[in-house]
Write a protein that holds these residues in place. Structure first.
Motif, PDB file in Angstrom:
ATOM      1  N   TYR A 177      63.209  90.535-102.020  1.00  0.00           N
ATOM      2  CA  TYR A 177      63.851  89.927-100.865  1.00  0.00           C
ATOM      3  C   TYR A 177      64.601  88.677-101.285  1.00  0.00           C
ATOM      4  O   TYR A 177      65.754  88.457-100.931  1.00  0.00           O
ATOM      5  CB  TYR A 177      62.773  89.600 -99.830  1.00  0.00           C
ATOM      6  CG  TYR A 177      63.245  88.775 -98.660  1.00  0.00           C
ATOM      7  CD1 TYR A 177      64.099  89.332 -97.696  1.00  0.00           C
ATOM      8  CD2 TYR A 177      62.846  87.454 -98.507  1.00  0.00           C
ATOM      9  CE1 TYR A 177      64.527  88.564 -96.629  1.00  0.00           C
ATOM     10  CE2 TYR A 177      63.267  86.693 -97.443  1.00  0.00           C
ATOM     11  CZ  TYR A 177      64.114  87.255 -96.504  1.00  0.00           C
ATOM     12  OH  TYR A 177      64.529  86.509 -95.446  1.00  0.00           O
ATOM     13  N   ARG A 178      63.927  87.852-102.098  1.00  0.00           N
ATOM     14  CA  ARG A 178      64.556  86.614-102.560  1.00  0.00           C
ATOM     15  C   ARG A 178      65.809  86.917-103.367  1.00  0.00           C
ATOM     16  O   ARG A 178      66.813  86.207-103.285  1.00  0.00           O
ATOM     17  CB  ARG A 178      63.546  85.820-103.408  1.00  0.00           C
ATOM     18  CG  ARG A 178      64.121  84.712-104.286  1.00  0.00           C
ATOM     19  CD  ARG A 178      64.760  83.598-103.456  1.00  0.00           C
ATOM     20  NE  ARG A 178      65.426  82.609-104.281  1.00  0.00           N
ATOM     21  CZ  ARG A 178      66.655  82.714-104.776  1.00  0.00           C
ATOM     22  NH1 ARG A 178      67.376  83.804-104.550  1.00  0.00           N
ATOM     23  NH2 ARG A 178      67.176  81.761-105.515  1.00  0.00           N
ATOM     24  N   GLU A 394      63.732  77.842-109.135  1.00  0.00           N
ATOM     25  CA  GLU A 394      65.076  77.554-108.655  1.00  0.00           C
ATOM     26  C   GLU A 394      65.904  76.763-109.663  1.00  0.00           C
ATOM     27  O   GLU A 394      67.119  76.685-109.550  1.00  0.00           O
ATOM     28  CB  GLU A 394      65.011  76.815-107.316  1.00  0.00           C
ATOM     29  CG  GLU A 394      64.408  77.629-106.178  1.00  0.00           C
ATOM     30  CD  GLU A 394      65.285  78.821-105.764  1.00  0.00           C
ATOM     31  OE1 GLU A 394      66.486  78.844-106.105  1.00  0.00           O
ATOM     32  OE2 GLU A 394      64.750  79.737-105.104  1.00  0.00           O
ATOM     33  N   TYR A 406      59.293  83.763-109.624  1.00  0.00           N
ATOM     34  CA  TYR A 406      58.970  84.179-108.258  1.00  0.00           C
ATOM     35  C   TYR A 406      57.857  85.218-108.250  1.00  0.00           C
ATOM     36  O   TYR A 406      56.980  85.222-107.381  1.00  0.00           O
ATOM     37  CB  TYR A 406      60.216  84.710-107.534  1.00  0.00           C
ATOM     38  CG  TYR A 406      60.857  83.624-106.696  1.00  0.00           C
ATOM     39  CD1 TYR A 406      60.248  83.176-105.528  1.00  0.00           C
ATOM     40  CD2 TYR A 406      62.062  83.050-107.072  1.00  0.00           C
ATOM     41  CE1 TYR A 406      60.826  82.177-104.767  1.00  0.00           C
ATOM     42  CE2 TYR A 406      62.648  82.051-106.319  1.00  0.00           C
ATOM     43  CZ  TYR A 406      62.021  81.608-105.166  1.00  0.00           C
ATOM     44  OH  TYR A 406      62.563  80.617-104.419  1.00  0.00           O
TER      45      TYR A 406
ATOM     46  N   ARG B   6      66.751  82.030 -98.647  1.00  0.00           N
ATOM     47  CA  ARG B   6      65.550  82.880 -98.524  1.00  0.00           C
ATOM     48  C   ARG B   6      64.332  82.227 -99.171  1.00  0.00           C
ATOM     49  O   ARG B   6      63.208  82.601 -98.884  1.00  0.00           O
ATOM     50  CB  ARG B   6      65.812  84.246 -99.159  1.00  0.00           C
ATOM     51  CG  ARG B   6      66.838  85.029 -98.359  1.00  0.00           C
ATOM     52  CD  ARG B   6      66.904  86.456 -98.806  1.00  0.00           C
ATOM     53  NE  ARG B   6      67.799  87.204 -97.941  1.00  0.00           N
ATOM     54  CZ  ARG B   6      68.001  88.505 -98.050  1.00  0.00           C
ATOM     55  NH1 ARG B   6      67.404  89.174 -99.023  1.00  0.00           N
ATOM     56  NH2 ARG B   6      68.804  89.127 -97.235  1.00  0.00           N
ATOM     57  N   ARG B   7      64.619  81.311-100.093  1.00  0.00           N
ATOM     58  CA  ARG B   7      63.516  80.534-100.653  1.00  0.00           C
ATOM     59  C   ARG B   7      62.729  79.847 -99.532  1.00  0.00           C
ATOM     60  O   ARG B   7      61.510  79.802 -99.539  1.00  0.00           O
ATOM     61  CB  ARG B   7      64.074  79.470-101.604  1.00  0.00           C
ATOM     62  CG  ARG B   7      62.998  78.552-102.157  1.00  0.00           C
ATOM     63  CD  ARG B   7      63.597  77.382-102.869  1.00  0.00           C
ATOM     64  NE  ARG B   7      64.351  76.546-101.942  1.00  0.00           N
ATOM     65  CZ  ARG B   7      64.919  75.387-102.275  1.00  0.00           C
ATOM     66  NH1 ARG B   7      64.840  74.946-103.504  1.00  0.00           N
ATOM     67  NH2 ARG B   7      65.585  74.676-101.391  1.00  0.00           N
ATOM     68  N   VAL B   9      62.517  80.844 -96.437  1.00  0.00           N
ATOM     69  CA  VAL B   9      61.727  81.832 -95.680  1.00  0.00           C
ATOM     70  C   VAL B   9      60.375  82.021 -96.361  1.00  0.00           C
ATOM     71  O   VAL B   9      59.316  82.002 -95.720  1.00  0.00           O
ATOM     72  CB  VAL B   9      62.489  83.178 -95.607  1.00  0.00           C
ATOM     73  CG1 VAL B   9      61.605  84.242 -94.952  1.00  0.00           C
ATOM     74  CG2 VAL B   9      63.783  83.010 -94.843  1.00  0.00           C
ATOM     75  N   ILE B  10      60.445  82.151 -97.693  1.00  0.00           N
ATOM     76  CA  ILE B  10      59.200  82.374 -98.444  1.00  0.00           C
ATOM     77  C   ILE B  10      58.288  81.148 -98.352  1.00  0.00           C
ATOM     78  O   ILE B  10      57.084  81.277 -98.078  1.00  0.00           O
ATOM     79  CB  ILE B  10      59.536  82.714 -99.916  1.00  0.00           C
ATOM     80  CG1 ILE B  10      60.189  84.091 -99.970  1.00  0.00           C
ATOM     81  CG2 ILE B  10      58.283  82.681-100.770  1.00  0.00           C
ATOM     82  CD1 ILE B  10      60.760  84.451-101.313  1.00  0.00           C
TER      83      ILE B  10
END
Lengths: 466, 621
Positions: A177-178, A394, A406, B6-7, B9-10
């Motif tokens: 998803y990421r 990141e 991740y 989206r980071r 969101v997580i």
């Protein structure tokens, strides 16, 4: 080529520090819970704490090895590593079962669980594969390949069977998803097969994580409502309504209310589009709810039991719910400040009210001895760790490194959430360890190696020129 | 598409999860007590340790109530594996049906409580706890059961203590223990189901003094219910303390001897030490071995037998048999008359049998002679002077005035009421006052002539043997008494406060001398009615009595104290349906006096005659 650097240069000290703190806390907890008066030495190898200390030291040694090896090999050798762990995953299926699962490879107490290492190898291969993809390259074939990198180990683990690790593998969905991986190419094949429909993308395909949680929420609500006996007013008779019918009733209410609101607040053009979405949503949600209801009825009895116990639909504190009930009593009796170190009366191995209190239920003695204050410290430490890993992720230049980071964060998060959830009655009892705390060589080694690979990748992030 | 968002969101998922978990944990650990209680229920055992009951000594430091080790056969339901009910029943000598019934009884006996978690009434019974399956098994019985217990998993034995009465006497005084009733458990949290409580006698009256202090041990237990260690290093534990011993005024040898003398007879003996009010002996015949009522099994086997016995062994005669006192009352009447000044020690009355029946004897010229001859007309005259003092004009009003005065005198002897003492189960007897006769005959509708029979201790007057023995003690003391009581000292604290209070009668000291002289003559002068109570070297003062019994043969009664100059014992003897007071009661009284003062009996023939006599006694068939 590369100039010789000291091993610790560019090491992320905050993450390393958090890791070390956690290992120490874990060892202290194992010592407390498995304490044996006859062998009080921490180095007593006959005792669980002695062996745990050995595993920690051995894991640190493995970490040292990881640091001595150039991090480039993980990307380059991702496929061989993946394949070799999968050979082990197949071999282990032919090993004799321990506690009903073919999960252990090796002799006696010094076995290892290949599934633990499959997490690392899957992370590596997934990172390698996805990092090589651009958005435009996403098609049916690449999405299927990415999915099979997950599905193959999951299938093998299900054969063992090991429900806990199986669930942990779904953590990779967060990573996908990421990274913006979308299942659209596959979905569009089906959607566009309907005559007259021509879509370029479906919202569902790329936002599967929020949708997944919405589905989970709906399922839980459906099952919870299953136990509600609806009594008809005026007639005084109990209606045996299923949970899905109640959910459907609720959804219809929301539908009608939204329709009325739309009549009031929206223009005609917007309205027709929204009506389509709303109607589709209603049909899908209703269908899911009904599916869960019928699907649940088709589950095996012990599976149904576990789900019912977690949802609090049934009570059996001395039977099926024995473990969870004892665990919650241990945690709940900790109070604000805890009972004190080595004072756990419910969850120590000596009293043995909480089975597996040194492995899967190690949170119990910790929470019992240190109380809510200790829990706060532990939660802070875990959150700090996850947050730090995401920061590290990141800041990577290489997509491979980011994806791997991740993966690590999500695996840890899953273990943390499910394991503690199990201890406080939020999750069904599926055996997965609490990272860095639970007694056991395989999980200790696999989590440490996983972390050290991450630390090594991060330390060398500037070497990567892509 | 901005994938970096989206980071967040997580991260939100992670924070949301941690937040929910922390709220749940805060609720579970800090706010909600339920899980703490549940943990205690699971892992901690409050082991209550009952100390052995306090022991009891007699006045000569002989241990009369002790504790003996018994065994309880315990069972833990969770540990029972494939119980062979038939074999187990055979081992303990029961039928399989009884065994099953006992299981049910144990579960039900524990009662229920309201469970906060499930909101249901839940049995207190827990499968992992040990409960006594068989109680108070003797060493002998247990030695037969114990070797086979390994075949029956889930059963083990535990030592416990139960009462033992080495002298096998004084059952009516000591009482017995039995299991607490549910109401008693609710009233006093000291007791748990299956505990024993004093049910009668000393055991009941001094229950709180005898039971001691319970000890509580908090133990951390394992899932297999094994004790692991003491909780918090025993910080909250308390030790069990046995109660200090009770010291009784009773002489157990005398008591046993009295019970032997009274065998095959019905009746009672009450002996009091006049100078202290301590009861030396209180025999209620027939008596029984107090060991018959030790433990549930013994009680259920023996109690019904005792209750059905036609000789009424369970009837506490000295306390509850209310007899018209007969001749002993003449002593009291003499004292009142002298105190009132209506006669003097030297007043004489002719034995006028037209007034009231009498036996043949010379007319009494003074009180001593009146007592010696037990002259009925003398007392008719004397008491008429008390009742009809001529103060009021109307005869009836005058009688009311006189009776009220008389009533006050009598009450000062402790009669017509129960003593405030450790003797349980007393009856008050009956002393009529003007209100009593007003109810019978109407106000001012009676006079001395109506109530004359009270002058010789017949008619409405009723006393218990304990009260009569106390009258003797008062005479021996010349005017005062201590409340008759059993226990001289609780541990080192001394007796209850009310036992140290001297009660004075309304009779002056000097009036007792002629009465005592009369009593001396009864025993020691030729023609005295109580010559069978005569002893060679002890000057016994006594008075015979014959209690008229409308249901059969009269009761033989004798009162005495000795020695005359420095009285050490006052005794009242009743032998039911034995007729004339001098024949049976008098020799028994003398044997008791001699045994107490000398420790042995000088006239074995007298003793033999008493031991062999069987009087109005229903032999078991």
């Amino acid at each position: 080529m590369r100039k010789q650097e000291s091993l610790t240069e560019h090491l992320d000290w905050p993450l390393f520090g958090a890791l070390m703190t956690m290992l120490l806390m874990g060892l202290a907890t194992v010592y407390s819970v498995a304490y044996n008066e006859e062998a009080p030495s921490l180095f007593a190898f006959s005792e669980k704490y002695g062996r745990q200390l050995f595993w920690i030291l051995f894991s640190l040694f493995l970490g040292l090895l990881v640091f001595l090896i150039d991090s480039d090999i993980y990307r380059r050798f991702a496929i061989p590593i993946y394949l070799s762990t999968h050979v082990l995953l197949i071999v282990v299926l032919f090993m004799p079962a321990v506690h009903g699962a073919h999960a252990w490879l090796g002799v006696g107490s010094f076995g290892v669980q290949p599934a633990e290492f499959a997490k690392i190898s899957t992370s590596l291969l997934l990172a390698k594969y996805i990092s090589g993809l651009t958005v435009k390259q996403q098609n049916t074939r690449t999405v299927l390949t990415a999915s099979s990198i997950l599905l193959i180990p999951m299938g093998l683990i299900l054969l063992q069977p090991d429900a806990g690790t199986f669930v942990v593998f779904t953590s990779f969905l967060f990573v996908m998803y990421r990274e913006g991986l979308t299942f659209d190419p596959i979905l569009l094949n089906f959607v566009n097969a309907i005559p007259g429909v021509r879509y370029k993308e479906t919202w569902v395909g790329s936002h599967f994580i929020p949708i997944l949680f919405a589905l989970l929420f709906l399922s839980v609500v459906t099952l919870l409502l299953d136990s509600v006996v609806f009594v008809m007013p005026f007639f005084d008779t109990a209606l045996p309504l299923s949970g899905s019918s109640l959910v459907l009733f609720g959804l219809l209410l929301i539908y009608v209310v939204s329709w009325l609101l739309m009549q009031r607040f929206t223009t005609r053009r917007e309205r027709s589009r929204m009506m389509v979405v709303l109607t589709l949503g209603l049909i899908l949600a209703g269908g899911l709810s009904f599916g869960v209801d019928t699907g649940f009825d088709m589950l095996k009895k012990h599976q149904k039991d576990r789900i019912e116990l977690v949802l609090g639909l049934r009570e059996d504190p001395n039977g099926d719910d024995y473990n969870r009930n004892r665990a919650m009593a241990a945690v709940g009796s900790g109070g604000f400040l805890g009972k004190g170190y080595r004072e756990a009366s419910v969850s120590s191995v000596r009293t043995n009210h909480v089975p597996e209190s040194e492995t899967d239920f190690i949170f119990c003695p910790f929470a019992e001895e240190w109380g809510f204050v200790g829990v706060l410290v532990l939660f802070f430490l875990y959150f700090f760790m996850l947050f730090r890993i995401i920061i590290i992720a990141e800041r990577q230049r290489a997509a491979f490194n980011r994806i791997y980071a991740y993966c690590v964060a999500m695996i840890l998060f899953y273990h943390f959430a499910i394991n503690i959830g199990m201890n406080i009655g939020f999750a069904p009892v599926i055996g997965i360890p609490l990272p860095f705390f639970s007694y056991g060589g395989s999980s200790m080694m696999s989590f440490s190696v996983m972390m050290f690979i991450l630390l090594k990748l991060d330390a060398q992030r500037k070497d990567v020129l892509r | 598409m901005n994938l970096e968002a989206r980071r967040n969101v997580i991260l939100s998922f992670i924070i949301l999860m941690i937040g929910i978990y922390l709220i749940k944990l805060f609720y579970m650990q800090v706010i909600d007590e339920t899980w703490t209680l549940r943990a205690q229920e699971i892992a901690e055992k409050r082991k209550v340790i009952f100390p052995p009951r306090g022991v009891i000594f007699d006045r000569n430091d002989k241990k009369i109530v002790t504790n003996q080790t018994y065994y309880n056969l315990m069972m833990v339901e969770d540990s029972i594996v494939d119980l062979d009910t038939a074999a187990f029943a055979k081992l303990i000598g029961w039928t399989p049906k009884q065994v099953r019934a006992r299981f049910k009884e144990i579960v039900e006996g524990e009662g229920t409580y309201y469970n906060k978690i499930t909101r249901k009434r839940t049995p207190n019974y827990q499968k992992i706890r040990a409960y006594p399956f068989l109680k108070e098994v003797t060493l002998e019985e247990m030695s037969k059961i114990a070797p086979h217990l390994s075949n029956f998993k889930g059963f083990h034995y535990e030592a416990t203590s139960a009462r033992n009465y080495p002298y096998k006497s004084a059952a009516n005084i000591l009482g017995y223990l039995s299991e607490v009733y549910r109401e008693e458990i609710e009233e006093d949290p000291f007791y748990k189901p299956g505990n024993n409580i004093g049910r009668a006698g000393i055991e009941r009256f001094y229950e709180k003094e005898l039971r001691g202090v319970k000890g509580i041990k908090y133990i951390v237990t394992s899932a297999l219910n094994n004790a692991i260690e003491s909780y918090a290093d025993g910080k909250y534990d308390t030790t069990a303390r046995q109660a200090p011993p009770l010291k009784m005024g009773m002489d157990v040898e005398l008591q046993s001897y009295g019970e032997r003398l009274m065998q095959k007879k019905k009746g009672c003996i009450v002996a009091i030490e006049p100078s202290s009010g301590e009861i030396l002996s209180m025999v209620s015949a027939p008596s029984y071995d107090p060991n018959l009522l030790v433990g549930k099994r013994n009680i259920s086997a023996n109690y019904p037998k005792l209750a059905k016995d036609l000789n009424l062994p369970l009837f506490p005669r000295p306390l509850q048999a209310e007899y018209p006192p007969g001749s002993i009352f003449k002593l009291v009447q003499s004292l009142i008359a002298m105190q009132e000044g209506v006669i003097t020690a030297n007043s004489g009355f002719p034995c006028d049998k037209s007034l009231v029946g009498c036996h043949n004897h010379p007319s009494a010229h003074n009180i001593a002679e009146a007592i010696q001859y037990s002259c009925n007309p003398y007392y008719y005259m004397a008491v008429r002077r008390i009742i009809q003092q001529g103060v009021k004009r109307s005869t009836n009003a005058d009688a009311e005035y006189g009776l009220q005065k008389w009533y006050k005198y009598i009450r000062s002897f402790g009669l017509g009421k129960i003593f405030d003492t450790d003797v349980s189960g007393q009856r008050p007897g009956l002393i009529p006052n003007p209100a009593f006769y007003d109810k019978w005959y109407g106000h001012h509708a009676w006079a001395f002539s109506t109530i004359r029979s009270i002058s010789i201790g017949q008619g409405e007057v009723k006393l218990t043997p304990l009260q009569m023995a106390n009258i003797v003690a008062i005479i021996a003391n010349k005017g005062w008494y201590y409340t008759p009581h059993f226990v001289r000292s609780i541990g080192k604290k001394g007796a209850l406060a009310q036992f140290n209070k001297k009660h004075w009668t309304m009779i002056n000291y000097q009036h007792f001398d002629p009465v005592i002289e009369g009593m001396r003559r009864v025993v020691n002068e030729p023609g005295g009615t109580g010559k069978m109570a005569r002893l060679n070297d002890i000057l016994v003062c006594g008075k015979t009595g014959t209690v008229q019994n409308p249901h059969g043969e009269d009761h033989s009664v004798f009162f005495a104290f000795a020695p005359m100059n420095k009285p050490k014992i006052a005794v009242a003897v009743f032998v039911e349906n034995a007729g004339w007071g001098g024949t049976w009661a008098a020799p028994i009284a003398s044997l008791i006096i001699e045994k107490y003062l000398k420790g042995k009996v000088s006239d074995p023939d007298k003793e033999k005659r008493i031991l062999e006599a069987q009087i109005a006694f229903q032999t078991a068939n």
